[in-house]
Design an enzyme around this catalytic site. Structure first.
Site, PDB file in Angstrom:
ATOM      1  N   LYS A  13      -8.999  30.833 -21.322  1.00  0.00           N
ATOM      2  CA  LYS A  13      -8.537  31.674 -22.447  1.00  0.00           C
ATOM      3  C   LYS A  13      -9.207  31.292 -23.755  1.00  0.00           C
ATOM      4  CE  LYS A  13      -4.482  30.550 -21.658  1.00  0.00           C
ATOM      5  NZ  LYS A  13      -3.413  29.750 -21.997  1.00  0.00           N
ATOM      6  N   ARG A  88       4.301  33.051 -24.909  1.00  0.00           N
ATOM      7  CA  ARG A  88       4.453  32.262 -23.675  1.00  0.00           C
ATOM      8  C   ARG A  88       5.695  32.695 -22.900  1.00  0.00           C
ATOM      9  NH1 ARG A  88       0.267  28.620 -24.606  1.00  0.00           N
ATOM     10  NH2 ARG A  88       0.600  26.617 -23.681  1.00  0.00           N
ATOM     11  N   ARG A 127     -11.803  17.451 -14.611  1.00  0.00           N
ATOM     12  CA  ARG A 127     -12.161  17.399 -16.028  1.00  0.00           C
ATOM     13  C   ARG A 127     -12.158  15.952 -16.546  1.00  0.00           C
ATOM     14  NH1 ARG A 127      -9.053  21.277 -20.259  1.00  0.00           N
ATOM     15  NH2 ARG A 127      -7.280  19.881 -19.947  1.00  0.00           N
ATOM     16  N   ARG A 160      -7.373  12.943 -18.326  1.00  0.00           N
ATOM     17  CA  ARG A 160      -6.087  13.076 -19.031  1.00  0.00           C
ATOM     18  C   ARG A 160      -4.942  12.975 -18.034  1.00  0.00           C
ATOM     19  NH1 ARG A 160      -6.220  18.499 -22.608  1.00  0.00           N
ATOM     20  NH2 ARG A 160      -4.215  18.642 -21.553  1.00  0.00           N
ATOM     21  N   ARG A 171       2.068  22.125 -14.047  1.00  0.00           N
ATOM     22  CA  ARG A 171       1.803  22.936 -15.255  1.00  0.00           C
ATOM     23  C   ARG A 171       1.562  24.394 -14.871  1.00  0.00           C
ATOM     24  NH1 ARG A 171      -3.143  19.982 -17.642  1.00  0.00           N
ATOM     25  NH2 ARG A 171      -3.217  21.607 -19.227  1.00  0.00           N
TER      26      ARG A 171
HETATM   27  P1  AMP Z   1      -2.320  25.202 -25.175  1.00  0.00           P
HETATM   28  O1  AMP Z   1      -3.397  24.573 -25.977  1.00  0.00           O
HETATM   29  O2  AMP Z   1      -2.209  26.686 -25.383  1.00  0.00           O
HETATM   30  O3  AMP Z   1      -2.389  24.833 -23.715  1.00  0.00           O
HETATM   31  O4  AMP Z   1      -0.934  24.596 -25.713  1.00  0.00           O
HETATM   32  C1  AMP Z   1      -0.660  23.212 -25.671  1.00  0.00           C
HETATM   33  C2  AMP Z   1       0.832  22.981 -25.852  1.00  0.00           C
HETATM   34  O5  AMP Z   1       1.261  23.490 -27.123  1.00  0.00           O
HETATM   35  C3  AMP Z   1       1.717  23.668 -24.828  1.00  0.00           C
HETATM   36  O6  AMP Z   1       1.848  22.918 -23.628  1.00  0.00           O
HETATM   37  C4  AMP Z   1       3.040  23.768 -25.602  1.00  0.00           C
HETATM   38  O7  AMP Z   1       3.710  22.532 -25.618  1.00  0.00           O
HETATM   39  C5  AMP Z   1       2.577  24.060 -27.013  1.00  0.00           C
HETATM   40  N1  AMP Z   1       2.474  25.523 -27.252  1.00  0.00           N
HETATM   41  C6  AMP Z   1       1.332  26.251 -27.490  1.00  0.00           C
HETATM   42  N2  AMP Z   1       1.620  27.566 -27.653  1.00  0.00           N
HETATM   43  C7  AMP Z   1       2.957  27.686 -27.498  1.00  0.00           C
HETATM   44  C8  AMP Z   1       3.856  28.790 -27.524  1.00  0.00           C
HETATM   45  N3  AMP Z   1       3.448  30.052 -27.742  1.00  0.00           N
HETATM   46  N4  AMP Z   1       5.184  28.527 -27.312  1.00  0.00           N
HETATM   47  C9  AMP Z   1       5.630  27.282 -27.098  1.00  0.00           C
HETATM   48  N5  AMP Z   1       4.831  26.198 -27.035  1.00  0.00           N
HETATM   49  C10 AMP Z   1       3.506  26.381 -27.240  1.00  0.00           C
END
Ligand code: AMP
Length: 228
Positions: A13, A88, A127, A160, A171
């Protein structure tokens, strides 16, 4: 165009949003990046977000929604935008629709990048991340020149905690559980575009652009309208 990108972690993404944002000339925002920047700056919001992110949980809706609202209002929504990592869950999707309605516009489309679980596991469990500069490699697809050493800064590479196969699978399931209803929400609204996320980066970008072109004709002023 006003777009949101959906897809499990490792679907690509972030990469696609950056490319599309450049091609379409639209500002983009990743909620995950906003939280990572807040953590790096040591802010109160960062500390709060970190406690959820460390456990692989979602940051509470009220916090995320406020951040998205502030960003959209500051940028202005008329000329379009792309959101990465938001919504989300269905509540976040509804809140976005309400917010856009108040601002007098509508979401154009929700793009789901579809990548099967085994491919996600293959991508993320191979990764390697640099301890110092954060550069990302892959054992098979993009190996470092020297074993476990960063090409850019020479520091050690590590896997990681949340990229271990068992955690990656968890996840993936957490994401699917929360997101499947979001897909239904956008499907019912006639806004869902599903794009095959397998293959090269450019190949996937082309597929997304083709889907968008198929659904939306471009006006000479650069704006889009739905076909038919
Ligand atoms: P990402 O980089 O999009 O994978 O986001 C990393 C982390 O940020 C996620 O695992 C959540 O803990 C938090 N996060 C990012 N976007 C959201 C969202 N729209 N709602 C809730 N938590 C978020």
């Amino acid at each position: 165009m006003r777009l949101v990108f959906l897809g499990p972690p490792g679907a690509g993404k972030g990469t696609q949003v950056k490319i599309l944002s450049r091609i379409l000339g639209l500002p983009s925002m990743s909620t995950g990046d906003v939280f990572r920047a807040e953590i790096a700056s040591g802010s109160e919001l960062g500390r709060l977000a970190q406690s959820y992110m460390e456990r692989g949980e979602l940051v509470p809706d009220d916090i995320v929604i406020k951040i998205v609202e502030k960003w959209l209002k500051e940028r202005g929504v008329r000329n379009g935008f792309i959101l990465d990592g938001y919504p989300r869950n269905v509540r976040q999707a509804r809140e976005l629709d309400e917010l856009l309605k108040d601002l007098g516009v509508e979401l154009t489309a929700a793009i789901y990048i579809d990548v099967p679980e085994d491919e996600i596991v293959r991508r993320l469990s191979g990764r390697l991340t640099c301890k110092s500069c954060g550069a990302v490699y892959h054992i098979a697809f993009n190996p470092p020149k020297e074993d476990l050493k960063c090409n850019l800064c020479g520091s050690e590479l590590y896997q990681r905690e949340d990229d271990r196969e068992d955690v990656v699978r968890r996840r993936f399931h957490v994401y699917m559980e929360n997101t499947r209803p979001v897909l239904d929400y956008y499907r019912k609204a006639g806004k869902l575009l599903i794009v095959n996320g397998l293959g090269g980066i450019e190949e996937v970008s082309e597929r997304i652009l083709k889907e968008l072109r198929g659904r939306f004709a471009k006006f000479s002023d650069g704006s889009f309208r739905a076909n038919g």
